[in-house]
Design an enzyme around this catalytic site. Structure first.
Site, PDB file in Angstrom:
ATOM      1  N   GLU A 103     -22.393  61.510  41.351  1.00 34.25           N
ATOM      2  CA  GLU A 103     -21.187  61.881  40.622  1.00 34.25           C
ATOM      3  C   GLU A 103     -20.683  63.146  41.304  1.00 34.25           C
ATOM      4  O   GLU A 103     -21.431  64.120  41.394  1.00 34.25           O
ATOM      5  CB  GLU A 103     -21.603  62.168  39.173  1.00 34.25           C
ATOM      6  CG  GLU A 103     -20.478  62.116  38.209  1.00 34.25           C
ATOM      7  CD  GLU A 103     -20.933  62.459  36.789  1.00 34.25           C
ATOM      8  OE1 GLU A 103     -22.141  62.344  36.473  1.00 34.25           O
ATOM      9  OE2 GLU A 103     -20.069  62.861  36.017  1.00 34.25           O
ATOM     10  N   LYS A 154     -28.129  70.140  37.843  1.00 30.10           N
ATOM     11  CA  LYS A 154     -26.878  70.708  38.332  1.00 30.10           C
ATOM     12  C   LYS A 154     -26.346  71.780  37.382  1.00 30.10           C
ATOM     13  O   LYS A 154     -25.810  72.782  37.809  1.00 30.10           O
ATOM     14  CB  LYS A 154     -25.826  69.605  38.466  1.00 30.10           C
ATOM     15  CG  LYS A 154     -25.829  68.918  39.809  1.00 30.10           C
ATOM     16  CD  LYS A 154     -24.687  67.903  39.869  1.00 30.10           C
ATOM     17  CE  LYS A 154     -25.212  66.528  40.179  1.00 30.10           C
ATOM     18  NZ  LYS A 154     -24.318  65.449  39.873  1.00 30.10           N
ATOM     19  N   ARG A 214     -38.387  60.817  38.753  1.00 29.66           N
ATOM     20  CA  ARG A 214     -37.606  61.768  39.537  1.00 29.66           C
ATOM     21  C   ARG A 214     -38.512  62.784  40.222  1.00 29.66           C
ATOM     22  O   ARG A 214     -39.651  63.004  39.826  1.00 29.66           O
ATOM     23  CB  ARG A 214     -36.536  62.460  38.699  1.00 29.66           C
ATOM     24  CG  ARG A 214     -37.012  63.153  37.457  1.00 29.66           C
ATOM     25  CD  ARG A 214     -35.845  63.497  36.540  1.00 29.66           C
ATOM     26  NE  ARG A 214     -34.988  64.527  37.088  1.00 29.66           N
ATOM     27  CZ  ARG A 214     -33.657  64.403  37.188  1.00 29.66           C
ATOM     28  NH1 ARG A 214     -33.046  63.328  36.785  1.00 29.66           N
ATOM     29  NH2 ARG A 214     -32.933  65.383  37.680  1.00 29.66           N
TER      30      ARG A 214
END
Ligand code: ATP
Ligand code: MG
Length: 608
Positions: free
Chosen positions: A71, A316, A306
């Site tokens: 994104e 982020k 992850r």
């Protein structure tokens, strides 16, 4: 400097190739799929598209298709590097293609700066989405028309409805883990009513938030994601790609499976938090295949744990907080785990690919040690980085009998004695570097002790050491300033001991010290970085990660470096002997003002 890993650098070739071969569950799934031929009838018309488009294409020459779908709402971090290496890496290994897809369905957060940054970073890591002249760079927002059409199809077949409950009622009626959901009063509207309503939503006839389109799945499902998920919402916002064409936008959970299917992705790899979404992913694609909108077989979603690294934050939002609160100097601050930060710190693409492989790919979450990251960098630099001497905390050493032993030059000045050293101890083809020794040289302050502690083998009055690549000297004393601090050290040269000359090793010494000549040394700013956090898991358990910021994560020193470093260009990497690996800063370094960043320390064998 942080603790070096115990992995000896000379084992690099073996350990790196061993890890490269290790299998993982995704490789096994892909190999099974290739063997069974489940995807071998798949077609590809040369670009993403619906069933009509793809069915007119030829058999897909790509054996698998994967994608990296960022994104564009921030800079990529080391966790993304794992995903990039996995998706592009698997495609490479298995004769496939990996798409770079900007998942830009959310109109508010995306911008071109982030898009450009991501393109640059994926290239830098060594991957490319251009295959045989076709660029596989896609934008999810290019699929808005199809997504809208698919929504109308779901409505017309009774699989979706417009819900006008308040957000609060919708939340309550969704139920929770122990309580099934309750049907909305709008759930029984006819397809015709829903279609009319949905078109009104599209035509901006209703307020933002006043109604949503939901899939009609199962309000009693034990999986909350199946309780009639929202698939479209009203949002009057400019989109960076589609402008003001739309005031309704698809939800991520609806958009993502469709994006994968339009692009003929075979293996849609994501992180574990999407595991509970998989039934919905499959449900949606089954409906659209059944309606002839999409080609079978559908993409399959696979989840892996992850990447988490100790002492590192990979969210982020939290990284943005560090930037906006000025805890660091920007997204590319060399302490940041962003890929632009790591690059500026001196990390190489190879080191990050090695880390991605070594961290492994599994379903079980876990933490990779920060020292593993550092070891990966050390291993890739060990073979390639030219060596140089640098004095980070300089004091002057005066060789008091220099003129007497060496004689004076024709102009009556102290002579200089040329020294040379290999650029790399094991790579003779990298050539040699030259520098001079003279009456005065810079040495590390810590290499002199007036009263040596036990086991100290370097300079103290009465002791002999070798100046690396130069002569043996015997320390005679020091001069102190009014404050008692040592200002310079004195020593005498022992004749006929220069490295590389016959008989030079007649005198045995226990210490060898690095140095830089006062005449030809260059001044440089050196930025000594340490880990950004003092806690191994700075943000776990809802902890305030700002509380464990390491106040000493940056120390700037004025160093003196050997003359060969005058040629350093931004991004050039070196091993400063005894100190570690350093990189010429890609932003601030110039000939007029050299700046070097500490990338990673050496495994310290000089401690005594
Ligand atoms: P963040 O939580 O930092 O915002 P994100 O997952 O929202 O990250 P995206 O741009 O949506 O960021 O991620 C692109 C891809 O990178 C996704 O497929 C995501 O699963 C993957 N990814 C993100 N973080 C990690 C990580 N720590 N380890 C492995 N893959 C990751
Ligand atoms: Mg995200």
């Amino acid at each position: 400097m942080s603790t070096p890993s115990p992995t000896p650098a000379k084992n690099m070739a073996t350990s790196a190739s061993e890890t490269a071969k290790s299998s993982n569950f995704l490789r096994q799934i892909i190999e099974t799929d290739i063997a069974s031929g489940i995807n071998s009838g798949r077609k590809w018309a040369g670009s993403p598209g619906d069933a009509a488009h793809q069915s007119a294409g030829a058999l897909d020459p790509a054996r698998i298709r994967t994608r990296f779908p960022p994104e564009p709402n921030g800079y990529l971090h080391i966790g993304h590097a794992k995903s990039i290496c996995l998706n592009f890496g698997l495609a490479q290994e298995y004769g496939g293609v990996c798409h770079l897809r900007f998942d830009d369905t959310n109109p508010e957060k995306e911008n071109q700066e982030f898009v450009n940054g991501i393109i640059d970073t994926v290239h830098w890591l060594g991957f490319d989405w251009n295959v045989n002249g076709t660029s596989h760079l896609y934008h999810a927002s290019d699929y808005f028309d199809f997504m809208y059409r698919a929504a109308e199809y779901l409505i017309s077949t009774g699989h979706a409805y417009v819900d006008e409950q308040s957000a609060e009622d919708m939340r309550i009626n969704r139920g929770d883990f122990s309580r099934p959901g309750t049907d909305s009063a709008f759930r029984t509207r006819t397809p015709a009513e829903n279609l009319a309503r949905f078109r009104e939503m599209r035509d901006a006839r209703h307020l933002d938030g006043s109604m949503v389109l939901r899939a009609k799945v199962d309000m009693a499902s034990p999986n909350i994601n199946m309780r009639d998920p929202t698939i479209y919402r009203i949002r009057r916002a400019e989109h960076h790609n589609t402008g003001d064409k739309w005031c309704i936008y698809p939800m991520y959970a609806y958009a993502h499976p469709i994006e994968d299917a339009l692009e003929q992705i075979t293996h849609s790899i994501c992180t574990l938090e999407f595991e509970d979404q998989r039934p919905w992913y499959d449900w949606l694609l089954e409906r659209l295949i059944e309606g002839g909108l999409l080609m079978a077989p559908p993409p399959r979603q696979y989840e892996f744990a992850r990447l988490n690294i100790t002492y590192v934050i990979t969210s982020k939002r939290k990284l943005a907080a560090l930037v906006y609160d000025h805890k660091v100097q920007g997204w590319d601050d060399p302490r940041m785990p962003t890929l632009v930060g790591l690059r500026r710190r001196g990390y190489t693409p190879q080191s990050l690919r090695l880390l991605a492989e070594r961290a492994g790919t599994s379903k079980a979450g876990g933490w990779t040690e920060y020292s593993t990251l550092e070891a990966c960098l050390r291993e890739t630099l060990e073979e390639t980085a030219p060596r140089a001497m640098a004095v980070l905390d300089p004091i002057r050493l005066v060789i008091t009998n220099w003129d007497e032993v060496m004689g004076l030059s024709a102009t009556g000045d102290s002579k200089l004695d040329a020294c040379s050293a290999p650029a790399h101890p094991h790579q003779p083809e990298m050539g040699r570097r030259s520098f001079s020794i003279g009456r005065e040289v810079w040495i590390e302050r810590g290499d002199f002790e007036e009263t040596p502690p036990k086991g100290f083998f370097r300079l103290y009055p009465g002791n002999k050491v070798r100046l690396k690549y130069g002569h043996v000297i015997a320390c005679t004393g020091c001069t102190k300033g009014a404050d008692g601090r040592v200002e310079s050290v004195q020593a005498e040269l022992i004749p006929d001991t220069k490295s590389g000359t016959p008989g030079s090793d007649a005198i045995k010494v226990k210490g060898v010290i690095t140095w830089v000549g006062v005449v030809d040394g260059k001044r440089a700013e050196v930025r000594l970085y340490d880990r950004l956090f003092n806690e191994p898991q700075p943000d776990s358990g809802g902890r305030d990660f700002l509380a464990s910021l390491n106040p000493n994560s940056l120390r700037v020193v004025q160093a003196i470096v050997e003359p060969s470093l005058a040629q350093a260009r931004p991004d050039d990497k070196f091993q400063f002997e005894r100190h570690g690996y350093f990189v010429a800063d890609r932003v601030d370094h110039s000939d007029a003002r050299p700046v070097f960043n500490l990338s990673v320390g050496l495994k310290d064998t000089w401690g005594k």
